[in-house]
Design a protein around this motif. Structure first.
Motif, PDB file in Angstrom:
ATOM      1  N   VAL A  63       0.863  -1.178   0.000  1.00 18.54           N
ATOM      2  CA  VAL A  63       0.000   0.000   0.000  1.00 18.54           C
ATOM      3  C   VAL A  63       0.900   1.228   0.000  1.00 18.54           C
ATOM      4  N   VAL A 105      -8.539  -0.620   0.093  1.00 16.07           N
ATOM      5  CA  VAL A 105      -7.544  -1.646   0.447  1.00 16.07           C
ATOM      6  C   VAL A 105      -8.236  -3.006   0.632  1.00 16.07           C
ATOM      7  N   LEU A 121       0.839  -7.258   4.546  1.00 16.64           N
ATOM      8  CA  LEU A 121       0.646  -5.918   3.994  1.00 16.64           C
ATOM      9  C   LEU A 121       1.923  -5.115   4.231  1.00 16.64           C
ATOM     10  N   ALA A 181       3.342  -1.279   4.222  1.00 19.50           N
ATOM     11  CA  ALA A 181       3.023   0.143   4.156  1.00 19.50           C
ATOM     12  C   ALA A 181       4.255   0.875   3.648  1.00 19.50           C
ATOM     13  N   THR A 197      -2.701   1.335   6.488  1.00 16.84           N
ATOM     14  CA  THR A 197      -2.292  -0.034   6.178  1.00 16.84           C
ATOM     15  C   THR A 197      -2.295  -0.883   7.439  1.00 16.84           C
ATOM     16  N   PHE A 230       1.896  -7.261   9.004  1.00 19.32           N
ATOM     17  CA  PHE A 230       2.274  -6.125   8.165  1.00 19.32           C
ATOM     18  C   PHE A 230       3.670  -5.608   8.487  1.00 19.32           C
TER      19      PHE A 230
END
Lengths: 358, 358
Positions: free
Chosen positions: A39, A81, A96, A98, A108, A121
């Motif tokens: 993202v 998203v 994920l 960021a 994110t 993430f």
């Protein structure tokens, strides 16, 4: 490269700080499944997204490019998203990434906290502010038209890559905004670090890589110490919000995105220092030092033109630190020591607001 | 009144099960701050909301009344809850009360999980399904057009009040839908309980309060045991999803709200039992028993008319239990013992789908 460990039991994670950190070695160990969603935003993606793609292992890689700015830190953008995650059939083992500033990181992180009730993430912060602040400590979320960061979760990343060289592409205003949070750490926690910042501010503003690395490391270290003591902000963690109650009111009033978060925090810090002086906690000299170091970092130290004391009071009433109708503020007992308190004379607060809203 | 403790360390909480539980004594100890938001729906609010208001302590009480139905378990409706919380200036010490079925409970729980990064909440489930299932274990969330419960969090309530007398106002279809989950507990975990259910199904369908209380207690007890072993569903908790992978596909395909969740789970359970039989795990007699008990609870045991095997496969591919592209299913090794497995011949799954989609 320096490594700082954020100590949160089974949710502990490392922050890597240094130059040229975008390498497979730094990323691969933290990707567990075979799907990744990067993202980013329209500003950062053209600069760094391909570099990140190039160092990923052979997994399914998808991307979401958000518009750039705090005004897009909304449930609606968050839904973009989720849409991508579901359209590309990402499962619970997805990671994920960021890639961007605080807005991208917060959104994110919250997407990761809430997608299928929580997935992994990784934070790759590309602004000074996100390197020293929003990528440490696991606060994630989005704004609501009635209040900043009102919807969110605590969700810790697997790793943070704070690569100092990416700051070379950062606009001056954004660099200064990050320095507001750096100065905050000195003010609330470490008088010596504040001295060091005063001595080195022109080098920091001039983007000296060595000085920036030191400032980022010490900032993250202070934040990590505070967060380790109080992950969910039931006590000491609130001190990190020096200047933020005034600052959030400024951001809400001006419309998200017109004042940068760090700029609003700088003005808010000046206001908190003023109230601390009125309470007799800071001397006039301490107050002036606070204003001077903010100014040296090319930050605003006044409320926005036209904003009224009443607007401040109304907007501060919805702050997350309000308990049972009582406003609590982070104030300075001295330079290097902050307190959270509801023990202040409301007349003095009014004087501060009148002073700054003149 | 019986009390069941869900043992989750510092997140432990009691479930009260019995009749006429709506009393100040049962609620007051669990409200910590001086603000409450009751979230209910258009069907339940006229029946019970005033009763709950009457037993609350002298605090600020606000309410949100959502439209009734699974099709409203959306981010958009969730936003209506955030709006009310912010408009009424609820702070971090607020308590959300979910008064309704599973949809209200899941949405209120997620609102509580995410408002200001987490506030307290209380579950007052008013359907059999929510009493035995969704109010135990802390799963909260909303649906996405591309998948059910895809956005959410684990967030445990402070207390659950499962008052059996409220089931007197429940439509027959909803009672049966709740029995689908009750039967599931017998099938996956407790052959003796399954025997008891077989023997007492006509009394349960006839709403015998004593029998319902026993069924609810044992169902919650089984769920609490499973959840205590595996709060975040990394292992055994997945067994609670017997029939749900097929069932979620049915719900997605039919549009949320046309088939009740419990009805879809019943048909999905029949399909899982069929595949278990094809794998040689269940005898024909076991399979027939499974079908008969679902039918005795007045539940569907066929896929929806017109739904194709391909639709099932496409929709099941986005299930949260899919890992690295591999579909995992909950199947029955025997009556009273379930397994989660990706070790099944895809041809047999195809045969099951063809059988039910004829």
């Amino acid at each position: 490269m320096q490594t700082l460990n954020v100590d949160l039991g089974e949710r502990s994670y490392p922050i890597f700080i240094g130059t040229n950190l975008f390498s497979a070695d730094n990323l691969k160990p933290y990707i567990k499944g075979n799907q990744v969603l990067i993202v980013s935003n329209e500003t950062v993606a053209p600069l760094y997204l391909q570099q990140i793609r190039d160092i990923l292992p052979a997994v399914q890689v998808d991307e979401v490019i958000l518009p750039d700015g705090e005004q897009y830190k909304t449930l609606e953008q968050l839904n973009a998203v989720y849409d991508q995650l579901l359209q590309q059939r990402h499962n619970r083992t997805t990671t994920l990434i960021a890639l961007g500033g605080g807005v991208v990181g917060d959104m994110t992180g919250f997407a990761a906290a809430s997608y299928q009730r929580g997935v992994n993430f990784i934070q790759i912060p590309t602004t000074l502010l996100s390197q020293v602040d929003s990528s440490v400590g696991g606060k994630t979320g989005v704004n609501h038209p009635l209040g900043k960061n009102m919807i969110g979760a605590f969700h810790q990343p697997q790793v943070v890559l704070a690569s100092v060289d990416v700051l070379s592409t950062l606009p001056d205003r954004e660099l200064s905004a990050g320095l507001a949070e750096v100065i905050k750490y000195g003010l609330i926690y470490d008088a010596e670090f504040l001295d060091w910042l005063e001595a080195n501010m022109s080098g920091l503003v001039g983007r000296d890589t060595g000085l920036l690395t030191q400032a980022i490391y010490r900032s993250c270290e202070i934040k990590a110490e505070v967060v380790a003591q109080d992950e969910k902000e039931s006590g000491i963690r609130a001190l990190l919000n020096l200047g933020h109650t005034f600052g959030h009111a400024i951001e809400s009033c001006q419309g998200y995105g017109n004042w940068l978060h760090g700029e609003a925090v700088a003005a808010g810090t000046a206001m908190a220092a003023d109230l601390s002086r009125r309470l007799g906690w800071l001397s006039d000299a301490d107050y002036s030092r606070t204003i001077r170091i903010l100014e040296a970092a090319q930050l605003p130290v006044d409320a926005p033109k036209g904003m009224t004391a009443k607007q401040f009071m109304d907007l501060m009433a919805v702050d997350k630190k309000v308990i049972d109708g009582q406003l609590r503020l982070i104030l300075l007992r001295s330079l290097g020591q902050a307190v959270v308190t509801d023990q202040f004379d409301p007349d003095l607060l009014q004087q501060t607001l009148d002073q700054f809203c003149a």
